[in-house]
Motif scaffolding. Structure first.
Motif, PDB file in Angstrom:
ATOM      1  N   TYR A  29      19.420  44.493  58.971  1.00 12.29           N
ATOM      2  CA  TYR A  29      19.070  45.894  59.198  1.00 12.29           C
ATOM      3  C   TYR A  29      20.115  46.846  58.636  1.00 12.29           C
ATOM      4  O   TYR A  29      19.772  47.959  58.210  1.00 12.29           O
ATOM      5  CB  TYR A  29      18.789  46.145  60.690  1.00 12.29           C
ATOM      6  CG  TYR A  29      17.390  45.696  61.039  1.00 12.29           C
ATOM      7  CD1 TYR A  29      16.300  46.525  60.817  1.00 12.29           C
ATOM      8  CD2 TYR A  29      17.144  44.417  61.517  1.00 12.29           C
ATOM      9  CE1 TYR A  29      15.015  46.101  61.081  1.00 12.29           C
ATOM     10  CE2 TYR A  29      15.863  43.981  61.787  1.00 12.29           C
ATOM     11  CZ  TYR A  29      14.802  44.835  61.565  1.00 12.29           C
ATOM     12  OH  TYR A  29      13.523  44.420  61.813  1.00 12.29           O
ATOM     13  N   GLU A  30      21.366  46.424  58.605  1.00  8.20           N
ATOM     14  CA  GLU A  30      22.384  47.243  57.943  1.00  8.20           C
ATOM     15  C   GLU A  30      22.076  47.344  56.448  1.00  8.20           C
ATOM     16  O   GLU A  30      22.271  48.398  55.833  1.00  8.20           O
ATOM     17  CB  GLU A  30      23.779  46.661  58.176  1.00  8.20           C
ATOM     18  CG  GLU A  30      24.309  46.956  59.563  1.00  8.20           C
ATOM     19  CD  GLU A  30      25.726  46.432  59.784  1.00  8.20           C
ATOM     20  OE1 GLU A  30      26.445  46.188  58.791  1.00  8.20           O
ATOM     21  OE2 GLU A  30      26.098  46.281  60.946  1.00  8.20           O
ATOM     22  N   GLU A  31      21.577  46.254  55.878  1.00  8.56           N
ATOM     23  CA  GLU A  31      21.184  46.275  54.462  1.00  8.56           C
ATOM     24  C   GLU A  31      20.001  47.219  54.236  1.00  8.56           C
ATOM     25  O   GLU A  31      19.953  47.923  53.222  1.00  8.56           O
ATOM     26  CB  GLU A  31      20.832  44.869  53.988  1.00  8.56           C
ATOM     27  CG  GLU A  31      22.029  43.961  53.832  1.00  8.56           C
ATOM     28  CD  GLU A  31      21.654  42.540  53.422  1.00  8.56           C
ATOM     29  OE1 GLU A  31      20.544  42.339  52.881  1.00  8.56           O
ATOM     30  OE2 GLU A  31      22.474  41.642  53.650  1.00  8.56           O
ATOM     31  N   TYR A  32      19.036  47.235  55.176  1.00  6.10           N
ATOM     32  CA  TYR A  32      17.915  48.178  55.075  1.00  6.10           C
ATOM     33  C   TYR A  32      18.436  49.606  55.018  1.00  6.10           C
ATOM     34  O   TYR A  32      17.971  50.423  54.216  1.00  6.10           O
ATOM     35  CB  TYR A  32      16.963  48.050  56.267  1.00  6.10           C
ATOM     36  CG  TYR A  32      16.120  46.809  56.288  1.00  6.10           C
ATOM     37  CD1 TYR A  32      15.547  46.281  55.137  1.00  6.10           C
ATOM     38  CD2 TYR A  32      15.887  46.140  57.493  1.00  6.10           C
ATOM     39  CE1 TYR A  32      14.767  45.141  55.175  1.00  6.10           C
ATOM     40  CE2 TYR A  32      15.110  44.993  57.541  1.00  6.10           C
ATOM     41  CZ  TYR A  32      14.558  44.502  56.382  1.00  6.10           C
ATOM     42  OH  TYR A  32      13.790  43.372  56.428  1.00  6.10           O
ATOM     43  N   ILE A  46      15.221  56.576  57.769  1.00  6.54           N
ATOM     44  CA  ILE A  46      15.189  55.110  57.686  1.00  6.54           C
ATOM     45  C   ILE A  46      14.854  54.515  59.044  1.00  6.54           C
ATOM     46  O   ILE A  46      13.988  53.637  59.156  1.00  6.54           O
ATOM     47  CB  ILE A  46      16.540  54.564  57.161  1.00  6.54           C
ATOM     48  CG1 ILE A  46      16.816  55.082  55.745  1.00  6.54           C
ATOM     49  CG2 ILE A  46      16.555  53.030  57.188  1.00  6.54           C
ATOM     50  CD1 ILE A  46      18.233  54.866  55.270  1.00  6.54           C
ATOM     51  N   SER A  47      15.534  55.002  60.089  1.00  4.29           N
ATOM     52  CA  SER A  47      15.273  54.450  61.424  1.00  4.29           C
ATOM     53  C   SER A  47      13.842  54.749  61.867  1.00  4.29           C
ATOM     54  O   SER A  47      13.201  53.917  62.509  1.00  4.29           O
ATOM     55  CB  SER A  47      16.285  54.949  62.450  1.00  4.29           C
ATOM     56  OG  SER A  47      16.153  56.331  62.656  1.00  4.29           O
ATOM     57  N   ALA A  48      13.313  55.907  61.498  1.00  4.01           N
ATOM     58  CA  ALA A  48      11.925  56.240  61.838  1.00  4.01           C
ATOM     59  C   ALA A  48      10.955  55.323  61.100  1.00  4.01           C
ATOM     60  O   ALA A  48       9.938  54.908  61.659  1.00  4.01           O
ATOM     61  CB  ALA A  48      11.635  57.706  61.514  1.00  4.01           C
ATOM     62  N   SER A  49      11.267  54.993  59.852  1.00  2.00           N
ATOM     63  CA  SER A  49      10.374  54.125  59.087  1.00  2.00           C
ATOM     64  C   SER A  49      10.426  52.677  59.579  1.00  2.00           C
ATOM     65  O   SER A  49       9.440  51.947  59.475  1.00  2.00           O
ATOM     66  CB  SER A  49      10.710  54.183  57.595  1.00  2.00           C
ATOM     67  OG  SER A  49      11.944  53.545  57.331  1.00  2.00           O
ATOM     68  N   LEU A  50      11.569  52.267  60.129  1.00  2.50           N
ATOM     69  CA  LEU A  50      11.685  50.899  60.640  1.00  2.50           C
ATOM     70  C   LEU A  50      10.936  50.733  61.957  1.00  2.50           C
ATOM     71  O   LEU A  50      10.412  49.666  62.236  1.00  2.50           O
ATOM     72  CB  LEU A  50      13.158  50.522  60.838  1.00  2.50           C
ATOM     73  CG  LEU A  50      13.965  50.303  59.558  1.00  2.50           C
ATOM     74  CD1 LEU A  50      15.440  50.109  59.880  1.00  2.50           C
ATOM     75  CD2 LEU A  50      13.432  49.096  58.800  1.00  2.50           C
ATOM     76  N   GLY A  51      10.905  51.777  62.765  1.00  6.81           N
ATOM     77  CA  GLY A  51      10.201  51.705  64.042  1.00  6.81           C
ATOM     78  C   GLY A  51      11.157  51.632  65.218  1.00  6.81           C
ATOM     79  O   GLY A  51      12.365  51.798  65.086  1.00  6.81           O
ATOM     80  N   ASN A  52      10.590  51.350  66.366  1.00  8.60           N
ATOM     81  CA  ASN A  52      11.348  51.286  67.603  1.00  8.60           C
ATOM     82  C   ASN A  52      12.162  49.988  67.640  1.00  8.60           C
ATOM     83  O   ASN A  52      11.597  48.902  67.543  1.00  8.60           O
ATOM     84  CB  ASN A  52      10.381  51.346  68.792  1.00  8.60           C
ATOM     85  CG  ASN A  52      11.076  51.384  70.122  1.00  8.60           C
ATOM     86  OD1 ASN A  52      12.250  51.049  70.249  1.00  8.60           O
ATOM     87  ND2 ASN A  52      10.346  51.795  71.145  1.00  8.60           N
TER      88      ASN A  52
END
Length: 184
Positions: A29-32, A46-52
């Motif tokens: 996830y750090e790489e994302y 980015i965090s919004a696109s990854l989800g909860n």
């Protein structure tokens, strides 16, 4: 939510996994985040696109427990996998628990029947004590014992196949919850 908050929530939700597993997931996830920032996105986007992160952790835990069941099929692993899959959503309570109860009932009744048939010759001993011994009862109980042995062999194979099928069903359910079926 920024990167640090996202990763802290994700790590807290993954505390049931080993430290090595958690570090691998957090590194991914750090790489994302690094890739997203390179593309000009903000940490919040980015965090919004990854989800909860809690939902992501539930999905990862369910996948992890299903992998454990495939490696070592034990009652404990199956129960942990079932609860992890049920934890993905309330609807899964009905979708996963209902078939599990039906499967357990089927397997239990098959094994009980095979054991009862195998133990049929012991009924002859009871007949001896009562004084109602008949030769037909002896042959019938021996026949039932043989049938019970065949049923037990079949139940062994059926039990393994049914639980493998149930694990595949739970994997299908997890993939459905993660993002639906991919039509390609």
């Amino acid at each position: 939510m920024n990167k640090e908050q996202f990763l802290k929530q994700l790590e807290a939700s993954l505390k049931r996994l080993s430290l090595e597993e958690r570090q691998d997931i957090l590194q991914d996830y750090e790489e994302y985040f690094a890739i997203g920032i390179d593309k000009g996105k903000s940490e919040q986007e980015i965090s919004a696109s990854l989800g909860n992160p809690r939902q992501i952790a539930k999905e990862l835990l369910a996948s992890y427990h299903l992998q454990q069941v495939e490696q070592t099929t034990s009652a404990g692993n199956i129960i942990r996998a079932v609860w992890a899959v049920i934890g993905l959503g309330f609807f899964n309570l009905v979708i996963v628990l209902g078939p599990l109860i039906a499967l357990l009932g089927l397997v239990f009744s098959g094994w009980v029947m095979s054991v009862a048939f195998i133990l049929a010759p012991f009924g002859i001993l009871i007949n001896l004590f009562i004084g109602e011994f008949r030769l037909f009862d002896l042959f019938a109980s021996i026949g039932l014992c043989g049938i019970g042995i065949f049923i037990a062999m079949g139940m062994y194979v059926a039990t393994k196949a049914l639980f493998k099928g149930f694990v595949r069903y739970m994997k299908f359910n997890v993939s459905l919850v993660k993002g639906g079926l991919k039509h390609g």
